[in-house]
Design a protein around this motif. Structure first.
Motif, PDB file in Angstrom:
ATOM      1  N   MET A   1      41.773  23.138  45.516  1.00 47.76           N
ATOM      2  CA  MET A   1      40.460  23.659  45.126  1.00 47.76           C
ATOM      3  C   MET A   1      40.236  25.055  45.706  1.00 47.76           C
ATOM      4  N   ILE A   2      40.563  25.229  47.008  1.00 49.18           N
ATOM      5  CA  ILE A   2      40.395  26.534  47.648  1.00 49.18           C
ATOM      6  C   ILE A   2      41.318  27.558  46.994  1.00 49.18           C
ATOM      7  N   LEU A   3      42.566  27.113  46.705  1.00 46.85           N
ATOM      8  CA  LEU A   3      43.535  28.015  46.071  1.00 46.85           C
ATOM      9  C   LEU A   3      43.039  28.478  44.703  1.00 46.85           C
ATOM     10  N   LYS A   4      42.409  27.562  43.965  1.00 51.67           N
ATOM     11  CA  LYS A   4      41.891  27.922  42.640  1.00 51.67           C
ATOM     12  C   LYS A   4      40.818  29.002  42.759  1.00 51.67           C
ATOM     13  N   HIS A   5      39.920  28.863  43.742  1.00 48.46           N
ATOM     14  CA  HIS A   5      38.861  29.862  43.928  1.00 48.46           C
ATOM     15  C   HIS A   5      39.438  31.195  44.398  1.00 48.46           C
ATOM     16  N   LEU A   6      40.519  31.146  45.185  1.00 47.01           N
ATOM     17  CA  LEU A   6      41.175  32.387  45.606  1.00 47.01           C
ATOM     18  C   LEU A   6      41.773  33.109  44.411  1.00 47.01           C
ATOM     19  N   TYR A   7      42.388  32.337  43.500  1.00 46.77           N
ATOM     20  CA  TYR A   7      42.917  32.925  42.270  1.00 46.77           C
ATOM     21  C   TYR A   7      41.799  33.601  41.478  1.00 46.77           C
ATOM     22  N   LEU A   8      40.689  32.897  41.305  1.00 43.69           N
ATOM     23  CA  LEU A   8      39.571  33.437  40.523  1.00 43.69           C
ATOM     24  C   LEU A   8      38.992  34.677  41.192  1.00 43.69           C
ATOM     25  N   PHE A   9      38.921  34.646  42.523  1.00 43.35           N
ATOM     26  CA  PHE A   9      38.433  35.823  43.261  1.00 43.35           C
ATOM     27  C   PHE A   9      39.358  37.013  43.031  1.00 43.35           C
ATOM     28  N   PHE A  10      40.674  36.754  43.087  1.00 44.10           N
ATOM     29  CA  PHE A  10      41.644  37.831  42.888  1.00 44.10           C
ATOM     30  C   PHE A  10      41.532  38.415  41.477  1.00 44.10           C
ATOM     31  N   TYR A  11      41.325  37.549  40.475  1.00 41.14           N
ATOM     32  CA  TYR A  11      41.192  38.033  39.100  1.00 41.14           C
ATOM     33  C   TYR A  11      39.974  38.935  38.936  1.00 41.14           C
ATOM     34  N   SER A  12      38.873  38.538  39.551  1.00 34.46           N
ATOM     35  CA  SER A  12      37.599  39.232  39.312  1.00 34.46           C
ATOM     36  C   SER A  12      37.388  40.445  40.214  1.00 34.46           C
ATOM     37  N   VAL A  13      38.096  40.527  41.374  1.00 34.66           N
ATOM     38  CA  VAL A  13      37.849  41.618  42.320  1.00 34.66           C
ATOM     39  C   VAL A  13      38.365  42.963  41.788  1.00 34.66           C
ATOM     40  N   LEU A  14      39.105  42.948  40.691  1.00 28.60           N
ATOM     41  CA  LEU A  14      39.646  44.195  40.138  1.00 28.60           C
ATOM     42  C   LEU A  14      38.530  45.182  39.787  1.00 28.60           C
ATOM     43  N   PHE A  15      37.379  44.678  39.347  1.00 24.33           N
ATOM     44  CA  PHE A  15      36.255  45.568  39.024  1.00 24.33           C
ATOM     45  C   PHE A  15      35.823  46.353  40.266  1.00 24.33           C
ATOM     46  N   LEU A  16      35.762  45.672  41.403  1.00 25.54           N
ATOM     47  CA  LEU A  16      35.360  46.336  42.647  1.00 25.54           C
ATOM     48  C   LEU A  16      36.404  47.369  43.063  1.00 25.54           C
ATOM     49  N   ILE A  17      37.689  47.005  42.954  1.00 26.94           N
ATOM     50  CA  ILE A  17      38.775  47.929  43.309  1.00 26.94           C
ATOM     51  C   ILE A  17      38.706  49.184  42.442  1.00 26.94           C
ATOM     52  N   LEU A  18      38.551  48.993  41.143  1.00 32.52           N
ATOM     53  CA  LEU A  18      38.489  50.139  40.227  1.00 32.52           C
ATOM     54  C   LEU A  18      37.287  51.037  40.522  1.00 32.52           C
ATOM     55  N   SER A  19      36.145  50.417  40.774  1.00 30.04           N
ATOM     56  CA  SER A  19      34.927  51.201  41.030  1.00 30.04           C
ATOM     57  C   SER A  19      35.089  52.072  42.270  1.00 30.04           C
ATOM     58  N   LEU A  20      35.675  51.522  43.338  1.00 32.29           N
ATOM     59  CA  LEU A  20      35.873  52.290  44.569  1.00 32.29           C
ATOM     60  C   LEU A  20      36.893  53.407  44.366  1.00 32.29           C
ATOM     61  N   VAL A  21      37.990  53.110  43.655  1.00 35.81           N
ATOM     62  CA  VAL A  21      39.027  54.120  43.417  1.00 35.81           C
ATOM     63  C   VAL A  21      38.499  55.224  42.506  1.00 35.81           C
ATOM     64  N   ILE A  22      37.690  54.856  41.517  1.00 28.43           N
ATOM     65  CA  ILE A  22      37.114  55.853  40.600  1.00 28.43           C
ATOM     66  C   ILE A  22      36.249  56.857  41.369  1.00 28.43           C
ATOM     67  N   HIS A  23      35.400  56.314  42.275  1.00 24.65           N
ATOM     68  CA  HIS A  23      34.540  57.233  43.035  1.00 24.65           C
ATOM     69  C   HIS A  23      35.343  58.032  44.057  1.00 24.65           C
ATOM     70  N   TRP A  24      36.359  57.400  44.648  1.00 23.37           N
ATOM     71  CA  TRP A  24      37.207  58.104  45.631  1.00 23.37           C
ATOM     72  C   TRP A  24      37.946  59.265  44.971  1.00 23.37           C
ATOM     73  N   ASN A  25      38.532  59.000  43.809  1.00 23.48           N
ATOM     74  CA  ASN A  25      39.270  60.010  43.036  1.00 23.48           C
ATOM     75  C   ASN A  25      40.223  60.818  43.932  1.00 23.48           C
ATOM     76  N   PRO A  26      41.173  60.130  44.585  1.00 28.21           N
ATOM     77  CA  PRO A  26      42.021  60.809  45.574  1.00 28.21           C
ATOM     78  C   PRO A  26      42.887  61.917  44.991  1.00 28.21           C
ATOM     79  N   SER A  27      43.250  61.839  43.737  1.00 30.60           N
ATOM     80  CA  SER A  27      44.100  62.878  43.137  1.00 30.60           C
ATOM     81  C   SER A  27      43.308  64.119  42.750  1.00 30.60           C
ATOM     82  N   GLY A  28      41.983  63.954  42.629  1.00 28.77           N
ATOM     83  CA  GLY A  28      41.134  65.087  42.264  1.00 28.77           C
ATOM     84  C   GLY A  28      41.237  65.506  40.813  1.00 28.77           C
ATOM     85  N   ALA A  29      41.917  64.697  39.988  1.00 26.26           N
ATOM     86  CA  ALA A  29      42.095  65.034  38.571  1.00 26.26           C
ATOM     87  C   ALA A  29      40.925  64.509  37.756  1.00 26.26           C
ATOM     88  N   GLU A  30      40.824  65.038  36.528  1.00 30.16           N
ATOM     89  CA  GLU A  30      39.785  64.573  35.608  1.00 30.16           C
ATOM     90  C   GLU A  30      40.151  63.177  35.084  1.00 30.16           C
TER      91      GLU A  30
END
Length: 322
Positions: A1-30
């Protein structure tokens, strides 16, 4: 049960990762960040991740009947959030299309209920497996190509791509495990319990009758053990169930002296029943019954089941005589 929720968390956390990387914009490109600060990026990322988490969870519920309408509705909502954020916030969100599709497959491949709808359609199961393998290979090639572009600095936003690729590698590993689970679920299980033989939801015992059923039970049990069962052992098992009466000494004498089997009326009766069982197994694409290379050895060597590669035998009654 815990493993299933970890899988679901991993699937859904991509939105948070993308949002942080988008604002960080480490490459400085458009294109530049669409957020006014990290706080706004976190709020959007967590909010969208929560939406995806609950949609994935709804799809993954074990008790859900999981009709095709439910799958289409939830999938549509997941892809709609990706399309809207890609159109109105930042184009990097479009990179979630493939991961979301893979996450949906991972969830469905792990659901027992999903396969109850497909277990009668072996061709569909096989097609799903083949398509998944092809998709996995194409995805590996894509990640390798992106890795080359990143290492050679030909990708203008190489840092962002590197972060996305790291996430995709972990997702690809989970997808590989899901394909392995799919292969196991593709197996058709023959369950032997309380002298009854079940093929999925079909009770073969009711169709075969007592005599043929006991013969097939013994063939299945011996297939799990030594592989073959001879005429004498079959007669003994049938006699124990009061399905045949014979003098055991006569039967042993026939076995030891290697007498011609066709002279025995009990053998002829068993032989006819085995032919009928063989036809049933072949008609249902389960397998067949094989004889010794020298048919004169049928008394001593006996018969054996030869099952198709997608068949699995489960014996749940240890009291079954063998």
């Amino acid at each position: 049960m815990i493993l299933k929720h970890l899988y679901l968390f991993f699937y859904s956390v991509l939105f948070l990762i993308l949002s942080l990387v988008i604002h960080w914009n480490p490459s400085g490109a458009e294109p530049v960040s669409c957020f006014s600060g990290y706080g706004e990026a976190i709020v959007y990322g967590i909010g969208l991740s929560i939406i995806h988490y609950f949609l994935y969870r709804l799809l993954a519920k074990e008790k859900s009947k999981n009709h095709i309408l439910l799958i289409i509705t939830i999938s549509g909502m997941l892809f709609l959030t990706v399309i809207l954020t890609g159109l109105f916030l930042h184009r990097d969100y479009f990179s979630m299309m493939l991961p979301v599709f893979i996450c949906l497959q991972n969830i469905l491949y792990r659901k027992e209920v999903f396969f109850h709808h497909l277990e009668r359609h072996r061709a569909i199961n096989k097609l799903l497996y083949i398509l998944s393998i092809i998709m996995l290979l194409c995805w590996i090639v894509w990640i390798l190509m992106m890795g080359y572009l990143i290492s050679s600095r030909q990708e203008p936003r190489w840092i962002e791509s590197l972060i996305y690729n790291i996430y995709n590698i972990f997702l690809m590993i989970i997808f590989f495990i899901s394909i392995f689970d799919l292969q196991k679920k593709m197996k058709i299980r023959i369950l032997v319990i309380d002298d009854s033989i079940w093929l999925s939801q079909l009770n073969l015992s009711e169709f075969l009758g007592l005599f043929k059923n006991e013969i097939l039970v013994q063939l299945l049990v011996n297939h799990k053990k030594q592989g073959r069962i001879n005429c004498h052992d079959l007669v003994k098992a049938l006699s124990d169930k009061d399905l045949m009466t014979i003098n055991d000494m006569d039967c042993m004498c026939c076995k030891e002296n290697k007498q011609k089997a066709t002279l025995c009326k009990e053998y002829r009766k068993i032989y006819r029943q085995i032919l009928d069982i063989k036809k049933v197994l072949e008609l249902m694409q389960i397998g067949t019954i094989v004889y010794p290379e020298n048919k004169m050895d049928v008394v001593t060597v006996g018969w054996a089941l030869k099952l198709n590669s997608n068949i699995e035998i489960i014996i749940e009654d240890e009291k079954i005589s063998s």
